[in-house]
Design an enzyme around this catalytic site. Sequence first.
Site, short mmCIF file in Angstrom:
data_model
loop_
_atom_site.label_atom_id
_atom_site.label_comp_id
_atom_site.label_asym_id
_atom_site.label_seq_id
_atom_site.Cartn_x
_atom_site.Cartn_y
_atom_site.Cartn_z
CD GLU A 214 -4.52 1.02 -3.24
OE1 GLU A 214 -5.61 0.90 -2.66
OE2 GLU A 214 -3.75 1.98 -3.05
CG ASP B 22 -1.25 3.29 5.60
OD1 ASP B 22 -2.34 3.58 5.08
OD2 ASP B 22 -0.46 4.15 6.00
CG ASP C 162 -1.82 1.22 1.26
OD1 ASP C 162 -2.62 1.38 0.32
OD2 ASP C 162 -1.74 2.01 2.23
#
Length: 251
Positions: free
Chosen positions: A112, A209, A17
């Site tokens: 992501e 996170d 992340d």
Amino acid sequence: MGARPAASNGLPGCGVDFGVACSAYVSDESSPRLLPPTLTAGEQRRLLGLERRKARQVRWAKRHNGGRSSRRLRRTIAEIARLRARQARRRLDFTHKLTTDLAKSHGWVAIEDLQVKRMTASARGTVLAPGRNVRAKAGLNRAILDNAPGERRRQLVYKAPRFGSQLRLVPPAFTSQTCSACGRHDLESRPGCGRVFACTACGHLAHADLNAALVIEWIAAGQAVDSTRSHPWVARPTKSRMREPPGDRVA
């Protein structure tokens, strides 16, 4: 011709992340990777002073010198450029070390599929419809760009095959609001966008996170990726898979 991909290294995968407060949180680590300040406090003061000096010198040149740059103005611009270049080198050094370690130490790396250009769009608005919290949004944009998520992705695209790893992209929607323990998605589990994730369904508590990194890993774990592909796949999990608890995922 580019280098041929290395054979699979057979290592376990991970989810990562990327953020601002925590530059990168890896799902199999207990603490985040933090980007050191790219400029010291003294360098930041020096840069601010140079920017103000440049503004005064540009204003003087327009009023009294026909808009022509003076020697002092050119010297100020050069000093600003040197500080900016030093800042960029430090940022790039951290990014290279991070992406190399991720590709070397994992069989696949999931991140992501961020649209950085949209994320860092200005909130200024127009004359008829002015934006809100423009100054705060500008500061957030600078922090996002300082962490260089786009450059990290670019480096992982070519580094992962070199080390027998793979890059997997997952949709960023709801990764920060989904529980990594039970799979429940709830906005209230992330109150105030703080650093703590508290699941409203099962009571799971974790660093926000780290929880997002685990969810990213969970989504990407079901991907079947051909390691010889030159471009990473983007995970598109079905609804039924999203309902499965992370404990039942396939490694």
